[in-house]
Design a protein around this motif. Structure first.
Motif, PDB file in Angstrom:
ATOM      1  N   TYR A   1       0.870  -1.228  -0.115  1.00  0.00           N
ATOM      2  CA  TYR A   1      -0.072   0.008  -0.077  1.00  0.00           C
ATOM      3  C   TYR A   1       0.821   1.277  -0.101  1.00  0.00           C
TER       4      TYR A   1
ATOM      5  N   GLN B   1       0.826   5.675   0.946  1.00  0.00           N
ATOM      6  CA  GLN B   1       0.117   6.499   1.728  1.00  0.00           C
ATOM      7  C   GLN B   1       0.786   8.052   1.257  1.00  0.00           C
TER       8      GLN B   1
ATOM      9  N   ASN C   1      -1.301  13.172   4.088  1.00  0.00           N
ATOM     10  CA  ASN C   1      -2.699  13.720   4.703  1.00  0.00           C
ATOM     11  C   ASN C   1      -3.685  12.763   3.958  1.00  0.00           C
ATOM     12  N   ARG C   2      -3.576  11.616   3.631  1.00  0.00           N
ATOM     13  CA  ARG C   2      -4.648  10.671   2.898  1.00  0.00           C
ATOM     14  C   ARG C   2      -4.166   9.308   3.575  1.00  0.00           C
ATOM     15  N   GLY C   3      -5.367   8.487   3.164  1.00  0.00           N
ATOM     16  CA  GLY C   3      -5.371   7.012   3.791  1.00  0.00           C
ATOM     17  C   GLY C   3      -4.625   6.411   2.822  1.00  0.00           C
ATOM     18  N   LEU C   4      -4.532   4.946   3.117  1.00  0.00           N
ATOM     19  CA  LEU C   4      -3.453   4.123   2.061  1.00  0.00           C
ATOM     20  C   LEU C   4      -4.168   3.809   0.983  1.00  0.00           C
TER      21      LEU C   4
ATOM     22  N   ARG D   1     -11.544  15.274   9.818  1.00  0.00           N
ATOM     23  CA  ARG D   1     -10.163  14.899   9.290  1.00  0.00           C
ATOM     24  C   ARG D   1      -9.345  15.581  10.471  1.00  0.00           C
ATOM     25  N   TYR D   2      -9.740  16.361  11.220  1.00  0.00           N
ATOM     26  CA  TYR D   2      -9.078  16.872  12.425  1.00  0.00           C
ATOM     27  C   TYR D   2     -10.184  17.124  13.799  1.00  0.00           C
TER      28      TYR D   2
ATOM     29  N   MET E   1      -3.301   9.255  14.851  1.00  0.00           N
ATOM     30  CA  MET E   1      -3.963   9.176  13.268  1.00  0.00           C
ATOM     31  C   MET E   1      -4.925   7.890  13.377  1.00  0.00           C
TER      32      MET E   1
ATOM     33  N   LEU F   1      -7.652   5.499  11.127  1.00  0.00           N
ATOM     34  CA  LEU F   1      -7.961   5.153   9.689  1.00  0.00           C
ATOM     35  C   LEU F   1      -8.991   4.044   9.850  1.00  0.00           C
TER      36      LEU F   1
ATOM     37  N   PHE G   1      -9.314   2.477   2.101  1.00  0.00           N
ATOM     38  CA  PHE G   1      -9.025   3.310   3.292  1.00  0.00           C
ATOM     39  C   PHE G   1      -9.831   4.588   3.067  1.00  0.00           C
ATOM     40  N   GLY G   2     -10.230   5.014   4.189  1.00  0.00           N
ATOM     41  CA  GLY G   2     -10.744   6.667   4.183  1.00  0.00           C
ATOM     42  C   GLY G   2      -9.624   7.442   4.561  1.00  0.00           C
ATOM     43  N   ASP G   3      -9.543   8.742   4.609  1.00  0.00           N
ATOM     44  CA  ASP G   3      -8.288  10.072   4.525  1.00  0.00           C
ATOM     45  C   ASP G   3      -7.940   9.956   6.001  1.00  0.00           C
ATOM     46  N   GLY G   4      -8.380   9.416   6.992  1.00  0.00           N
ATOM     47  CA  GLY G   4      -7.851   9.265   8.430  1.00  0.00           C
ATOM     48  C   GLY G   4      -8.762  10.610   9.170  1.00  0.00           C
TER      49      GLY G   4
END
Lengths: 116, 112
Positions: A36, A38, A41-44, B9-10, B88, B90, B103-106
């Motif tokens: 994967y 990353q 500031n993004r997911g995997l 996101r935050y 973080m 996820l 995955f989402g962006d976290g």
């Protein structure tokens, strides 16, 4: 227990040069392996997987990985690096839990930095 | 394309608060996962769910709980937030474990 190791915290390569990001695994039985990526500031995002078949697996964005059973390795490769490939890369292996369920076990990640 | 959406996101919360992190997927996936990501430790599985109302503990479930009342939604709950839960988070989903997880962006959570 199944595990993966990424021995390098960071890999530096110049744009246009080939790149390799290393991963070794420890499993009982046949390994199911994944890579994967990353971006900041993004997911995997999924790159590629090995379940069975050819030892050379081709994936997204020009990446490929070579499965080597004798060396228990699954290194990620790309013939010509781009600055936009700079990101954090994770190797993962499917692992069987005590409950009989399966999960992914991730490595600690390798930061790839491609310089112009 | 599969889309996994995390509600924030935050997020900044205080010690002792009850914190809810929400995740929604739009591809009718059976499996959903919550991970936390910390530098040098990679991703660690907190909980996962293989069906509505079904859940399994991952590697680090202490201090967390989850809820899956609908197939598309998987919530992570910090019962009483502590500073060591700053991380973080996820969320991911997959049809099965031979298929990639999406995955989402976290959510970057800070507990003060």
């Amino acid at each position: 227990a199944q595990s993966v190791a990424q021995p390098e915290d960071q890999v530096n390569v110049a744009e246009g040069n080939p790149l390799t990001v290393k991963c070794t695994y420890s499993v009982s039985g046949n390994p199911y392996l994944f890579w994967y990526v990353q971006y900041p500031n993004r997911g995997l995002q999924f790159l590629l997987k090995y379940i069975t078949g050819d030892n050379l697996v081709k994936g997204s964005y020009g990446f490929e990985a070579e499965f080597n059973k004798s060396q228990t390795s699954f290194h990620l490769k790309k013939p010509s690096a781009l600055v936009s490939d700079s990101a954090l890369y994770f190797c993962a292996v499917r692992s069987l839990m005590n409950t009989g369920f399966q999960k992914l076990v991730f490595g600690t990640g390798t930061r790839l930095l491609v310089s112009p | 394309d599969v889309k996994v959406t995390q509600s924030s996101r935050y997020l900044v919360k205080r010690t002792g608060e009850k914190v809810f992190l929400e995740c929604v997927q739009d591809m009718d996936h059976e499996n959903m996962f919550w991970y936390r990501q910390d530098p040098g430790l990679g991703l660690r599985l907190i909980y996962f769910s293989y069906d509505v109302k079904m859940k399994e503990k991952g590697d680090i479930p202490e201090g967390y709980s989850v809820s899956r009342e609908k197939k598309e939604r998987f919530s992570l709950i910090l019962e009483s937030a502590s500073t060591n839960q700053t991380s973080m988070y996820l969320c991911a989903s997959s049809r099965d474990l031979n298929q990639p997880q999406h995955f989402g962006d976290g959510t970057r959570l800070s507990i003060l």
